[in-house]
Write a protein that holds these residues in place. Structure first.
Motif, PDB file in Angstrom:
ATOM      1  N   ARG A  26     -33.232   1.029  29.327  1.00 51.72           N
ATOM      2  CA  ARG A  26     -31.788   0.948  29.602  1.00 51.72           C
ATOM      3  C   ARG A  26     -31.183   2.282  30.012  1.00 51.72           C
ATOM      4  O   ARG A  26     -30.006   2.357  30.325  1.00 51.72           O
ATOM      5  CB  ARG A  26     -31.050   0.453  28.341  1.00 51.72           C
ATOM      6  CG  ARG A  26     -31.469  -0.923  27.888  1.00 51.72           C
ATOM      7  CD  ARG A  26     -31.000  -1.182  26.479  1.00 51.72           C
ATOM      8  NE  ARG A  26     -31.576  -0.220  25.546  1.00 51.72           N
ATOM      9  CZ  ARG A  26     -31.223  -0.105  24.276  1.00 51.72           C
ATOM     10  NH1 ARG A  26     -30.269  -0.889  23.784  1.00 51.72           N
ATOM     11  NH2 ARG A  26     -31.802   0.789  23.494  1.00 51.72           N
ATOM     12  N   ARG A  27     -31.987   3.360  29.998  1.00 52.36           N
ATOM     13  CA  ARG A  27     -31.408   4.699  30.209  1.00 52.36           C
ATOM     14  C   ARG A  27     -32.039   5.412  31.400  1.00 52.36           C
ATOM     15  O   ARG A  27     -33.243   5.322  31.614  1.00 52.36           O
ATOM     16  CB  ARG A  27     -31.643   5.576  28.978  1.00 52.36           C
ATOM     17  CG  ARG A  27     -31.122   4.985  27.702  1.00 52.36           C
ATOM     18  CD  ARG A  27     -31.560   5.823  26.542  1.00 52.36           C
ATOM     19  NE  ARG A  27     -30.798   7.062  26.470  1.00 52.36           N
ATOM     20  CZ  ARG A  27     -30.318   7.573  25.341  1.00 52.36           C
ATOM     21  NH1 ARG A  27     -30.511   6.948  24.201  1.00 52.36           N
ATOM     22  NH2 ARG A  27     -29.658   8.697  25.351  1.00 52.36           N
ATOM     23  N   ILE A  28     -31.213   6.156  32.107  1.00 53.50           N
ATOM     24  CA  ILE A  28     -31.723   7.071  33.129  1.00 53.50           C
ATOM     25  C   ILE A  28     -32.404   8.224  32.383  1.00 53.50           C
ATOM     26  O   ILE A  28     -31.857   8.725  31.412  1.00 53.50           O
ATOM     27  CB  ILE A  28     -30.553   7.604  33.997  1.00 53.50           C
ATOM     28  CG1 ILE A  28     -29.825   6.458  34.694  1.00 53.50           C
ATOM     29  CG2 ILE A  28     -31.052   8.635  35.013  1.00 53.50           C
ATOM     30  CD1 ILE A  28     -30.670   5.654  35.680  1.00 53.50           C
ATOM     31  N   PRO A  29     -33.617   8.630  32.795  1.00 53.17           N
ATOM     32  CA  PRO A  29     -34.332   9.690  32.066  1.00 53.17           C
ATOM     33  C   PRO A  29     -33.494  10.965  31.925  1.00 53.17           C
ATOM     34  O   PRO A  29     -32.795  11.376  32.849  1.00 53.17           O
ATOM     35  CB  PRO A  29     -35.562   9.943  32.937  1.00 53.17           C
ATOM     36  CG  PRO A  29     -35.777   8.667  33.667  1.00 53.17           C
ATOM     37  CD  PRO A  29     -34.413   8.074  33.892  1.00 53.17           C
ATOM     38  N   SER A  30     -33.578  11.569  30.743  1.00 50.01           N
ATOM     39  CA  SER A  30     -32.853  12.813  30.452  1.00 50.01           C
ATOM     40  C   SER A  30     -33.648  14.011  30.980  1.00 50.01           C
ATOM     41  O   SER A  30     -34.795  13.869  31.418  1.00 50.01           O
ATOM     42  CB  SER A  30     -32.693  12.956  28.938  1.00 50.01           C
ATOM     43  OG  SER A  30     -33.975  13.165  28.353  1.00 50.01           O
ATOM     44  N   ASP A  31     -33.039  15.195  30.893  1.00 54.87           N
ATOM     45  CA  ASP A  31     -33.754  16.418  31.293  1.00 54.87           C
ATOM     46  C   ASP A  31     -35.017  16.609  30.456  1.00 54.87           C
ATOM     47  O   ASP A  31     -36.048  17.045  30.957  1.00 54.87           O
ATOM     48  CB  ASP A  31     -32.842  17.643  31.143  1.00 54.87           C
ATOM     49  CG  ASP A  31     -31.750  17.650  32.217  1.00 54.87           C
ATOM     50  OD1 ASP A  31     -31.874  16.876  33.192  1.00 54.87           O
ATOM     51  OD2 ASP A  31     -30.792  18.419  32.076  1.00 54.87           O
TER      52      ASP A  31
END
Ligand code: GTP
Ligand code: MG
Length: 201
Positions: free
Chosen positions: A115-120
């Motif tokens: 559900r999430r765009i990958p973080s740094d």
């Protein structure tokens, strides 16, 4: 995959406690709470061999399991949780960087919440994994939380953010539905075999 024997070998707090034998290792990594312990429990058909934690960031050590005495599962601490000191963060980085220098790593599994765009931090871990000579598998967890349409859309966006290599596989998984378990085992077994064949050469 026929599981004849699964054993928890132990936890390492320092590099001197990592196993030194040359059996291949499958490493699992992802941000805290992504579903890493749930995935490992599902793959190993155990309710709680990798503790499913209530408090994010509880798994602070590198945990080693053996499967059929043939290869290892390695659970490394989840990253990206709040409320840790600078000292803890540094200790964590030193431990992970030391672990990722292990020559026995055959497959790196990166877990991402579907559900999430990958973080740094996710991107950094992926870059780390790509720099090793191991295979890379990306598992998109908690797939039951999205319709298949939405899953498809998110996978597209996640791929756009990661810019993956051609051979890096993406597989959606749900620990609730136990979906794609056999497919995941196929990928794991292929990497174990590749590593074993390279050892023989
Ligand atoms: P840490 O060890 O704390 O970093 O977490 P983890 O990555 O090991 O995650 P864990 O498996 O403990 O799961 C975190 C929470 O997400 C728990 O409440 C799980 O029940 C839930 N969860 C994990 N996988 C799934 C899934 O596939 N579907 C759903 N709906 N919930 C999941
Ligand atoms: Mg865990």
């Amino acid at each position: 995959m026929i599981l004849r024997d699964v054993a928890f070998i132990g936890s390492a707090a320092t590099a001197s406690q990592f196993p030194t034998d040359n059996r291949p290792q499958i490493v699992f990594s992802g941000r805290s709470n992504v579903g890493k312990s749930s995935l490992i429990n599902a793959l190993l058909n155990r309710k709680n061999i990798a503790r499913v934690s209530q408090t994010p960031g509880k798994t602070r050590l590198v945990n080693f399991f053996t499967i059929n005495d043939d290869f290892y599962f390695v659970d490394i601490p989840g990253y990206g949780y709040a409320n840790v000191s600078k000292k803890q963060l540094l200790d964590f980085q030193i431990l992970i960087e030391a672990y990722l220098r292990s020559p026995q790593i055959a497959l790196c599994v990166l877990l991402l919440d579907i559900r999430r765009i990958p973080s740094d931090d996710d991107l950094l871990m992926y870059e780390y994994f790509k720099s090793l000579s191991a295979d890379v598998l990306i598992i998109l967890t908690k797939a039951d939380k999205l319709s298949s349409n939405k899953q498809y859309n998110m996978i597209k966006q996640i791929k756009a953010k990661l810019a993956p290599r051609e051979n890096d596989r993406f597989i959606a998984f749900s620990s609730l539905k136990q979906s794609n378990k056999e497919l995941l085992w196929d990928v794991i077994e292929a990497s174990v075999e590749r590593y074993q064949n390279e050892q023989v050469l």
